[in-house]
Write a protein that holds these residues in place. Structure first.
Motif, mmCIF file in Angstrom:
data_model
loop_
_atom_site.group_PDB
_atom_site.id
_atom_site.type_symbol
_atom_site.label_atom_id
_atom_site.label_comp_id
_atom_site.label_asym_id
_atom_site.label_seq_id
_atom_site.Cartn_x
_atom_site.Cartn_y
_atom_site.Cartn_z
ATOM 1 N N GLN A 366 0.123 20.125 14.314
ATOM 2 C CA GLN A 366 -0.541 21.417 14.155
ATOM 3 C C GLN A 366 -0.884 21.726 12.707
ATOM 4 N N ALA A 367 -0.149 21.113 11.762
ATOM 5 C CA ALA A 367 -0.371 21.369 10.341
ATOM 6 C C ALA A 367 -1.334 20.380 9.687
ATOM 7 N N LEU A 368 -1.973 19.525 10.473
ATOM 8 C CA LEU A 368 -2.902 18.549 9.904
ATOM 9 C C LEU A 368 -3.990 19.234 9.080
ATOM 10 N N PRO A 369 -4.345 18.683 7.917
ATOM 11 C CA PRO A 369 -5.460 19.244 7.151
ATOM 12 C C PRO A 369 -6.773 19.065 7.905
ATOM 13 N N ASP A 370 -7.742 19.919 7.623
ATOM 14 C CA ASP A 370 -9.007 19.894 8.349
ATOM 15 C C ASP A 370 -9.739 18.565 8.251
ATOM 16 N N ASP A 371 -9.553 17.843 7.134
ATOM 17 C CA ASP A 371 -10.304 16.588 6.980
ATOM 18 C C ASP A 371 -9.601 15.385 7.602
ATOM 19 N N ALA A 372 -8.430 15.582 8.220
ATOM 20 C CA ALA A 372 -7.719 14.473 8.853
ATOM 21 C C ALA A 372 -8.415 14.083 10.151
ATOM 22 N N VAL A 373 -8.641 12.787 10.336
ATOM 23 C CA VAL A 373 -9.262 12.290 11.561
ATOM 24 C C VAL A 373 -8.241 12.354 12.703
ATOM 25 N N VAL A 374 -8.659 12.926 13.832
ATOM 26 C CA VAL A 374 -7.808 13.004 15.015
ATOM 27 C C VAL A 374 -8.265 11.994 16.063
ATOM 28 N N CYS A 375 -9.567 11.939 16.312
ATOM 29 C CA CYS A 375 -10.150 10.998 17.272
ATOM 30 C C CYS A 375 -10.797 9.860 16.495
ATOM 31 N N ARG A 376 -10.154 8.697 16.491
ATOM 32 C CA ARG A 376 -10.657 7.564 15.711
ATOM 33 C C ARG A 376 -11.919 6.967 16.335
ATOM 34 N N CYS A 377 -12.040 7.060 17.651
ATOM 35 C CA CYS A 377 -13.223 6.490 18.307
ATOM 36 C C CYS A 377 -14.505 7.201 17.868
ATOM 37 N N GLU A 378 -14.459 8.534 17.812
ATOM 38 C CA GLU A 378 -15.649 9.331 17.517
ATOM 39 C C GLU A 378 -15.610 9.970 16.133
ATOM 40 N N ASN A 379 -14.584 9.641 15.340
ATOM 41 C CA ASN A 379 -14.445 10.172 13.982
ATOM 42 C C ASN A 379 -14.444 11.705 13.960
ATOM 43 N N VAL A 380 -13.706 12.302 14.887
ATOM 44 C CA VAL A 380 -13.596 13.755 14.977
ATOM 45 C C VAL A 380 -12.377 14.210 14.181
ATOM 46 N N THR A 381 -12.560 15.199 13.323
ATOM 47 C CA THR A 381 -11.478 15.666 12.462
ATOM 48 C C THR A 381 -10.750 16.863 13.074
ATOM 49 N N ALA A 382 -9.610 17.195 12.465
ATOM 50 C CA ALA A 382 -8.863 18.374 12.903
ATOM 51 C C ALA A 382 -9.700 19.630 12.717
ATOM 52 N N GLY A 383 -10.486 19.675 11.644
ATOM 53 C CA GLY A 383 -11.354 20.826 11.417
ATOM 54 C C GLY A 383 -12.406 20.964 12.502
ATOM 55 N N ASP A 384 -12.967 19.844 12.960
ATOM 56 C CA ASP A 384 -13.957 19.879 14.041
ATOM 57 C C ASP A 384 -13.350 20.459 15.316
ATOM 58 N N ILE A 385 -12.111 20.070 15.606
ATOM 59 C CA ILE A 385 -11.450 20.545 16.824
ATOM 60 C C ILE A 385 -11.130 22.030 16.712
ATOM 61 N N ARG A 386 -10.647 22.448 15.541
ATOM 62 C CA ARG A 386 -10.352 23.871 15.350
ATOM 63 C C ARG A 386 -11.614 24.711 15.498
ATOM 64 N N GLN A 387 -12.713 24.229 14.955
ATOM 65 C CA GLN A 387 -13.968 24.961 15.063
ATOM 66 C C GLN A 387 -14.422 25.037 16.519
ATOM 67 N N GLY A 388 -14.308 23.913 17.229
ATOM 68 C CA GLY A 388 -14.690 23.901 18.636
ATOM 69 C C GLY A 388 -13.806 24.799 19.480
ATOM 70 N N ALA A 389 -12.523 24.887 19.118
ATOM 71 C CA ALA A 389 -11.599 25.744 19.869
ATOM 72 C C ALA A 389 -12.014 27.194 19.794
ATOM 73 N N GLY A 390 -12.571 27.596 18.647
ATOM 74 C CA GLY A 390 -13.002 28.983 18.487
ATOM 75 C C GLY A 390 -14.124 29.356 19.427
#
Length: 455
Positions: A366-390
């Motif tokens: 949960q504390a991952l920085p926004d620029d950390a990659v979460v999905c390696r297949c699609e290069n999606v970052t933690a920031g991308d997921i947080r933005q999408g969650a909103g």
């Protein structure tokens, strides 16, 4: 293998659960089909190397060598006697209307079933950390497969990170094989591990064996660490940056990192088969719902780590239970399994102890920085997921459609749990309320040519 020649019962998976299910069905006079991705039966934990491999069974399986050998020999004998049909090197990529879509050397073929036993096992549960998308980062299971199947270590200087029994086991196996293991970093503190002792006492010999393996790691092992990032030079891993339990910063040079936090149940086929799911707070993941015997409804039965994370012994019991349930539903006699059900209670208690002692690092994710990659297949970052969650209202599949997390070749196997944690933290709800990604076919990547048929 053709649709018309398919027997009534099909088993997917030839690990401990699948083998025991097949044996019980054969003893009842049935001739099941067993479909497995590997060329030789055994599953991941009892994975067999190619013929002519120099390492002994004792070196490969340790104290479980005799049990592994007995399972291998039993299955091979039944296959040789044609009392079951073994479809090796075949992968079930879809389930639809009582038929399996099976990918093998000849392309995709259809196999019908009246009863289906899924013994699909589990894979590594990984948690993203900054830099984990770099070349040279593997799961603990991948490192173990390379060692068992080919007798090689994936790197010249290795750091292992995560938590759980597999972390210790792979570490000791690599050290014993002569690999240079620079550090074994456990995110679970000694205090946290002690919290699981009461339930771990349900299997004292297994717990003691784990402590012995831990002792063999000596100064390589560190508990209660904080993982900061994996350093890389643009080409591959160069070092692991971490803090010990006292907060001191360490930079450990390495060229390979193995990572894993216990296991993640392989549930894609159960999902496509129409099984119901429930969020398990203990394991912080969605697991299929079954009765005590493994019945999931609609002629589908589940066994092994794909439904209960109980290890090899639990998988063997679950395989027998699922086969017995199948036989009973077919109106055939079944043996008494009261002893198995009693032992299962003890194994479930031990599993609770593991879950408490070596928890999923939810706070770290949960504390991952926004620029950390979460999905390696699609290069999606933690920031991308947080933005999408909103924009997605805190629902897993909305977050997936907005960010593309989980849309790559792994189908969310490595990123889903972390993505759900991020969505939950961003929207102020629980991971269970966020939900799970819907399963989609094919569950494994398949070449277009495999779907083409002559004529």
């Amino acid at each position: 293998m053709s649709e018309t020649s398919s027997p009534r019962v099909v088993i997917v998976g030839a690990g401990p659960a699948g083998i025991r299910a097949a044996v019980m069905l054969v003893e009842a006079g049935l001739r099941p089909v067993v479909i497995d991705e590997a060329q030789r039966a055994g599953g991941q934990i009892y994975r067999r190397p190619p013929a002519g491999f120099a390492r002994t069974a004792k070196q490969l399986y340790g104290p479980e060598a005799a049990k592994a050998g007995a399972l291998h020999a039993l299955f091979d004998r039944l296959a040789k006697e044609a009392r079951l049909t073994h479809c090796a090197g075949s992968s079930v990529i879809a389930v639809q209307e009582g038929r399996l879509h099976v990918l093998g050397e000849g392309g995709v073929q259809l196999v019908s079933y009246d009863r289906l036993i899924l013994a699909s096992g589990a894979s590594d549960r990984v948690a993203p950390i900054p830099g984990w998308q770099s070349a040279g980062v593997y799961s603990l299971g991948a490192a173990q497969i390379a060692l068992k199947a080919q007798g090689v270590a994936l790197g010249r200087r290795i750091v292992l990170i995560g938590s759980g029994p597999l972390l210790t086991l792979v570490g000791t196996q690599l050290v014993k094989a002569g690999a240079d293991v620079a550090a074994v970093l456990d995110t679970s503190s000694w205090h946290q591990q002690m919290r699981g002792l009461r339930d771990l006492a349900a299997r004292p010999l297994v717990a003691l064996r784990g402590l012995v393996l831990r002792a063999r790691l000596g100064g390589h092992y560190h508990a209660g660490v904080t993982l900061e990032r994996i350093e890389a030079d643009g080409q591959s891993v160069t070092a692991m940056r971490w803090r010990d339990a006292g907060g001191r910063l360490h930079l450990t040079p390495c060229d390979t990192i193995g990572m894993g936090w216990h296991l993640r149940a392989e549930t894609h086929l159960a999902d496509l088969s129409g099984c119901a799911f429930a969020y398990d707070e203990q394991w912080r993941q969605w697991l299929p719902k079954t009765d005590a015997m493994g019945r999931a409804g609609n002629g589908v039965y589940l066994a092994g780590d794909g439904v209960r994370l109980l290890g090899a012994d639990g998988a063997e019991i679950a395989g027998r239970l699922a086969a017995a349930a199948c036989l009973a539903d077919l109106g055939l006699p079944t043996p008494s399994l009261r002893a198995d059900l009693r032992k299962l209670v003890r194994l479930e208690r031990f599993a609770r102890g593991l879950a408490h002692a070596f928890p999923w690092p939810a706070v770290m994710v949960q504390a991952l920085p926004d620029d950390a990659v979460v999905c390696r297949c699609e290069n999606v970052t933690a920031g991308d997921i947080r933005q999408g969650a909103g924009f997605g209202g805190g629902e897993a599949n909305r977050a997936k459609s907005l960010s593309r997390v989980g849309m790559g070749r792994c189908q969310g196997r490595y990123c889903q749990l972390a993505a759900v944690e991020l969505v939950a933290a961003q929207t102020g709800c629980t991971p269970g309320a966020v939900g799970r990604f819907r399963g989609q076919a094919p569950v494994r990547p398949a070449p277009i040519g495999a779907f083409l048929r002559d004529g």
